[in-house]
Design an enzyme around this catalytic site. Structure first.
Site, short mmCIF file in Angstrom:
data_model
loop_
_atom_site.label_atom_id
_atom_site.label_comp_id
_atom_site.label_asym_id
_atom_site.label_seq_id
_atom_site.Cartn_x
_atom_site.Cartn_y
_atom_site.Cartn_z
N VAL A 87 0.87 -1.19 0.00
CA VAL A 87 0.00 0.00 0.00
C VAL A 87 0.90 1.23 0.00
O VAL A 87 1.62 1.47 0.98
CB VAL A 87 -0.92 0.01 1.24
CG1 VAL A 87 -1.73 1.32 1.29
CG2 VAL A 87 -1.86 -1.18 1.22
N HIS A 95 8.75 10.83 -3.39
CA HIS A 95 9.13 9.44 -3.03
C HIS A 95 8.09 8.46 -3.56
O HIS A 95 8.39 7.43 -4.14
CB HIS A 95 9.21 9.38 -1.50
CG HIS A 95 9.85 8.16 -0.96
ND1 HIS A 95 9.36 7.50 0.14
CD2 HIS A 95 10.95 7.47 -1.34
CE1 HIS A 95 10.12 6.46 0.40
NE2 HIS A 95 11.09 6.43 -0.48
O1 LIG Z 1 7.27 5.81 1.78
N1 LIG Z 1 6.18 5.28 1.76
C1 LIG Z 1 5.93 3.91 1.66
C2 LIG Z 1 6.93 2.92 1.66
N2 LIG Z 1 8.24 3.26 1.79
C3 LIG Z 1 9.27 2.30 2.14
C4 LIG Z 1 9.88 1.64 0.89
O2 LIG Z 1 8.93 0.77 0.28
C5 LIG Z 1 11.10 0.80 1.29
O3 LIG Z 1 10.71 -0.20 2.21
C6 LIG Z 1 12.20 1.64 1.93
O4 LIG Z 1 12.48 2.75 1.08
C7 LIG Z 1 13.48 0.86 2.16
O5 LIG Z 1 13.94 0.32 0.95
N3 LIG Z 1 6.59 1.61 1.52
C8 LIG Z 1 5.28 1.26 1.40
O6 LIG Z 1 4.99 0.06 1.27
N4 LIG Z 1 4.30 2.19 1.41
C9 LIG Z 1 4.56 3.51 1.53
O7 LIG Z 1 3.61 4.34 1.52
#
Ligand SMILES: O=Nc1c(NC[C@H](O)[C@H](O)[C@H](O)CO)[nH]c(=O)[nH]c1=O
Length: 161
Positions: A87, A95
């Site tokens: 999600v 980002h």
């Molecule tokens: O930033 N928002 C979100 C997010 N960020 C983390 C990213 O997927 C990853 O885990 C990290 O950058 C580390 O690699 N991951 C999600 O599943 N939903 C979000 O809404």
């Protein structure tokens, strides 16, 4: 002619011989849990055995492609398809856009490289409300996890090599 809705099922498939992986991100837990439950509910409705539904988690959606590929290539698991569930909700920076775009293309590449179905179970929402609705968390709303479960049964039965 009846207009088929999103995720319409074209017939009752028998998933009793299938092994399906679900790998979910851990961001937005309440919504993720509802989507995973919806997918499992539908897999079972298509006779997929509980012991043949392998559920794992990753930190976030960005990790879904790597984990999906690893699960599909794991010769001990012998999976017929994988459902990556994440999600993503728009924040105040770019980002969101970069993760959505990169994860979507990467999941398609996993499907092409492994020749196994990778069901697109990533919600890319502008608000939390949009995500909650699509997880069936609002009364009367449809849980998209169920569509993903149905697709994970249909695809390997129709197109397995
Ligand atoms: O930033 N928002 C979100 C997010 N960020 C983390 C990213 O997927 C990853 O885990 C990290 O950058 C580390 O690699 N991951 C999600 O599943 N939903 C979000 O809404």
């Amino acid at each position: 002619m009846a207009v088929q809705g999103l995720g319409a099922i074209d017939q009752q498939y028998d998933g009793s011989a299938l092994r399906i992986g679900i790998v979910h991100a851990r961001w937005n837990k309440e919504i993720i849990d509802a989507l995973v439950a919806g997918a499992i509910k539908k897999l079972k409705a298509f006779n997929v055995k509980e012991e043949n539904i392998i559920v794992q988690s990753v930190p976030g959606s960005f990790e879904l492609p790597f984990a999906s590929r690893s699960l599909l290539k794991d010769e001990n698991l012998k999976l017929d398809a994988v459902i990556p569930i994440g999600v993503l909700i728009k924040g105040s920076t770019m980002h969101f856009e970069y993760i959505c775009d990169s994860v979507t293309h990467a999941l398609m590449r996993v499907q092409e490289e492994t020749h196994k179905p990778v069901i697109f179970g990533v919600l890319t929402c502008l608000t939390e409300e949009q995500a909650r609705k699509r997880a069936g968390l609002d009364p009367g709303m449809h849980n998209h996890g169920e569509d993903w479960g149905a697709a994970a049964v249909e695809m390997p039965l129709k197109y397995s090599r």
